[in-house]
Design a protein around this motif. Structure first.
Motif, PDB file in Angstrom:
ATOM      1  N   GLY A 107       0.700  -1.303  -0.079  1.00 16.10           N
ATOM      2  CA  GLY A 107       0.087  -0.175   0.148  1.00 16.10           C
ATOM      3  C   GLY A 107       0.837   1.401   0.047  1.00 16.10           C
ATOM      4  O   GLY A 107       0.180   2.313   0.125  1.00 16.10           O
ATOM      5  N   ILE A 108       2.174   1.082  -0.170  1.00 21.13           N
ATOM      6  CA  ILE A 108       2.840   2.392  -0.171  1.00 21.13           C
ATOM      7  C   ILE A 108       4.001   2.448  -1.432  1.00 21.13           C
ATOM      8  O   ILE A 108       4.367   1.210  -1.957  1.00 21.13           O
ATOM      9  N   LEU A 109       4.440   3.642  -1.623  1.00 22.88           N
ATOM     10  CA  LEU A 109       5.522   3.432  -2.689  1.00 22.88           C
ATOM     11  C   LEU A 109       6.723   3.418  -1.949  1.00 22.88           C
ATOM     12  O   LEU A 109       7.052   4.325  -0.957  1.00 22.88           O
ATOM     13  N   SER A 110       7.652   2.774  -2.480  1.00 23.27           N
ATOM     14  CA  SER A 110       9.019   2.702  -1.509  1.00 23.27           C
ATOM     15  C   SER A 110       9.908   3.308  -2.255  1.00 23.27           C
ATOM     16  O   SER A 110       9.776   3.892  -3.296  1.00 23.27           O
ATOM     17  N   THR A 111      11.069   3.456  -1.557  1.00 19.48           N
ATOM     18  CA  THR A 111      11.956   4.486  -2.231  1.00 19.48           C
ATOM     19  C   THR A 111      12.705   3.832  -3.717  1.00 19.48           C
ATOM     20  O   THR A 111      12.831   4.584  -4.618  1.00 19.48           O
ATOM     21  N   ASP A 112      12.791   2.602  -3.793  1.00 15.96           N
ATOM     22  CA  ASP A 112      13.155   1.901  -4.975  1.00 15.96           C
ATOM     23  C   ASP A 112      12.073   2.272  -6.166  1.00 15.96           C
ATOM     24  O   ASP A 112      12.341   2.703  -7.199  1.00 15.96           O
ATOM     25  N   GLU A 113      10.824   2.225  -5.697  1.00 13.47           N
ATOM     26  CA  GLU A 113       9.824   2.390  -6.787  1.00 13.47           C
ATOM     27  C   GLU A 113       9.954   3.889  -7.039  1.00 13.47           C
ATOM     28  O   GLU A 113       9.444   4.228  -8.369  1.00 13.47           O
ATOM     29  N   ILE A 114       9.896   4.848  -6.091  1.00 13.77           N
ATOM     30  CA  ILE A 114      10.144   6.273  -6.420  1.00 13.77           C
ATOM     31  C   ILE A 114      11.315   6.605  -7.273  1.00 13.77           C
ATOM     32  O   ILE A 114      11.160   7.337  -8.296  1.00 13.77           O
ATOM     33  N   GLN A 115      12.592   5.739  -6.969  1.00 15.27           N
ATOM     34  CA  GLN A 115      13.456   6.137  -7.704  1.00 15.27           C
ATOM     35  C   GLN A 115      13.443   5.525  -9.399  1.00 15.27           C
ATOM     36  O   GLN A 115      13.963   6.295 -10.283  1.00 15.27           O
ATOM     37  N   ASP A 116      12.578   4.575  -9.655  1.00 19.21           N
ATOM     38  CA  ASP A 116      12.414   4.179 -10.838  1.00 19.21           C
ATOM     39  C   ASP A 116      11.390   5.075 -11.372  1.00 19.21           C
ATOM     40  O   ASP A 116      11.280   5.228 -12.789  1.00 19.21           O
ATOM     41  N   LEU A 117      10.622   6.102 -10.894  1.00 15.06           N
ATOM     42  CA  LEU A 117       9.677   6.762 -11.442  1.00 15.06           C
ATOM     43  C   LEU A 117      10.386   8.018 -11.951  1.00 15.06           C
ATOM     44  O   LEU A 117      10.064   8.930 -12.709  1.00 15.06           O
TER      45      LEU A 117
END
Length: 222
Positions: free
Chosen positions: A167-177
């Motif tokens: 249910g949350i965006l992780s730092t890894d996912e944010i970096q991918d964005l």
């Protein structure tokens, strides 16, 4: 078609040899790649376990962000790497992936990273009172490549991104964005090129092509 060569890290062959000895011999390239992936995960975890934090540890033996990701541990960035290595150093061979993930959360709490990640997720959830993340916010949690030019698009991507299973965006996912935001902006520049008479740099074309799960995508993760 050209063949695809396997690229092994220095610590992978020993783990790979052990897997080949204990498993059925791989019959296809796909099976071999599966073993290589497992060997890389094993080797990365062992490198983390072997790190003792001593002053004489060679640089190549110090766990990196990539090592943690290969071992299956997310949320590690250059921002929290040093403190995380300090925490894992005393654990030795008893250290398990689940415990490393707990240490990541503890370190993030200590460094104030967790609060900012929560604030970014509040913005993604459109919670009342949530404000758009700043460049400083992203920098503080270890997200690289955020500039004044791509900040607004990155925030748009954060607001629109599907959240993970927890249910949350992780730092890894944010970096991918960040790569997604750069791709969107680059594609807009390419589409506008015929009429603006501004020469496009090679990096514009490179940014427009991003890789998602091993597949190329132009300006989108769909």
């Amino acid at each position: 078609t050209p063949s695809t060569l396997l690229s092994l890290t220095p610590s992978t062959p020993a783990a790979l040899n052990e897997l080949v000895r204990t498993a059925n011999a791989p019959q296809t390239a796909g099976e071999l790649r599966t073993l290589v992936t497992a060997a890389e995960t094993t080797a990365a975890l062992q490198k983390i376990r072997d790190y003792d934090g001593g002053q004489n540890v060679p640089p190549e033996d110090v766990p990196t962000v990539a090592d943690y990701r290969t071992a299956g541990v997310g949320g590690v960035t250059e921002r929290n790497l040093m403190e995380l290595n300090t925490q894992v150093a005393p654990a030795g061979d008893e250290l398990m992936v689940a415990r490393i993930r707990e240490l990541v959360m503890e370190v993030n709490e200590e460094l104030g990273i967790a609060d900012i990640v929560n604030a970014i997720n509040a913005y993604a959830d459109e919670e009342e009172g949530a404000t758009a993340p700043s460049m400083q916010d992203y920098e503080t949690i270890g997200i690289e490549g955020v500039t004044e030019d791509n900040l607004a698009e990155l925030n748009d991507q954060v607001a629109e991104a599907p959240q993970g299973p927890d249910g949350i965006l992780s730092t890894d996912e944010i970096q991918d964005l960040v790569a997604v935001a750069n791709a969107v902006l680059a594609l807009a520049d390419i589409n506008g090129y015929p009429g603006n008479n501004v020469e496009l740099m090679p990096s514009t074309y490179e940014n427009a092509v991003i890789t998602v799960d091993g597949h190329y995508s132009i300006g989108s993760v769909d």
